[in-house]
Design a protein around this motif. Sequence first.
Motif, short mmCIF file in Angstrom:
data_model
loop_
_atom_site.label_atom_id
_atom_site.label_comp_id
_atom_site.label_asym_id
_atom_site.label_seq_id
_atom_site.Cartn_x
_atom_site.Cartn_y
_atom_site.Cartn_z
N VAL A 23 54.26 31.33 42.62
CA VAL A 23 53.05 30.50 42.72
C VAL A 23 52.26 30.56 41.42
O VAL A 23 52.35 31.51 40.65
CB VAL A 23 52.15 30.95 43.90
N ASP B 10 48.23 29.00 40.58
CA ASP B 10 47.06 28.16 40.89
C ASP B 10 47.29 27.27 42.10
O ASP B 10 47.12 26.06 42.07
CB ASP B 10 46.69 27.29 39.67
N GLU B 11 47.67 27.91 43.20
CA GLU B 11 47.96 27.19 44.45
C GLU B 11 46.91 27.43 45.52
O GLU B 11 47.18 27.30 46.71
CB GLU B 11 49.34 27.62 44.97
N ALA B 12 45.68 27.79 45.11
CA ALA B 12 44.65 28.13 46.10
C ALA B 12 44.40 27.01 47.10
O ALA B 12 44.11 27.26 48.27
CB ALA B 12 43.34 28.49 45.38
N ILE C 233 47.76 27.25 49.50
CA ILE C 233 48.55 28.44 49.76
C ILE C 233 48.37 28.97 51.18
O ILE C 233 49.32 29.45 51.80
CB ILE C 233 48.24 29.55 48.72
N ASP D 272 52.87 35.84 41.85
CA ASP D 272 51.90 35.04 41.11
C ASP D 272 52.14 35.16 39.61
O ASP D 272 52.39 36.24 39.09
CB ASP D 272 50.48 35.50 41.44
N SER E 50 47.59 33.20 38.09
CA SER E 50 46.67 32.18 38.59
C SER E 50 45.24 32.47 38.14
O SER E 50 44.81 33.62 38.08
CB SER E 50 46.71 32.13 40.12
N THR F 88 44.34 32.23 44.35
CA THR F 88 45.66 32.28 44.97
C THR F 88 46.02 33.68 45.46
O THR F 88 46.46 33.86 46.60
CB THR F 88 46.73 31.79 43.98
N ALA G 150 46.52 34.88 49.36
CA ALA G 150 47.89 35.17 49.79
C ALA G 150 48.05 36.56 50.37
O ALA G 150 48.90 36.78 51.26
CB ALA G 150 48.85 34.98 48.62
#
Length: 244
Positions: free
Chosen positions: A26, A28-30, A33, A54, A57, A61, A65
């Motif tokens: 991942v 920057d998938e906030a 996610i 990660d 990020s 994220t 997670a």
Amino acid sequence: MKRAQAIVPSPTAADLVGGLSIVMPVLDEAAGIVARLQSLQPLRRQGVELIVVDGGSQDDTVSLAEPLADRVVTTDRGRGRQMNAGAVCARGNTLLFLHADTVLPPAAMSAVRQALASGAAWGRFDVRIVDGPAGVAVVGWAMNLRSRITGIATGDQAMFCTREAFSAAGGFPEIALMEDIVLSQRLRAISRPACLRQRVETSGRRWARHGLARTVLTMWWLRLRFWLGASPDALARAYGYTPR
């Protein structure tokens, strides 16, 4: 191209199609996610290990997670590097590499176990591209057909393999782009892939962002340059990847 060192220890006496670990790279998938990891919680309750890796990020994220994964690992950016780091931590004897914008089909784990029990060392799912522009379904169909003919998979197809095969292949090459293509080539020398008809769903956001025709032509041009020996770093820059 320098081949990555074998990074996963030899399998234990446990059954190779037994314990399964999902590794999700991942960055920057906030925004998505939580929903993505929540969809995988039924698998965790069935004993599937979930590892999020990660790549640096700059949003939330990691903190989002942590409650929803068995382990959250941080490493330098790069999908190949991140997935290798997750494989090192994995306890399962089967590894499945899942992109953060890809959703597994129902009974995915049963399909994986059956494919490996039937003698394949690795495999991938068919893919359906969703939330993209008109015509993107044809792109998914072509990806599946090409993969079935060539034995080459892409990361969007949720590649999976035994730990033994991953180790023998040397893991993912830690290059800026095309790491899935290179690993497919290495794994194909071990066995033909199991090309599962069940479909994962992957986001069509890059086709929507850049346009269908432009994205398809760009990807074919990058692949051609890669086969002709172009540097993965140069291809990544052409693709729009900007190292931090």
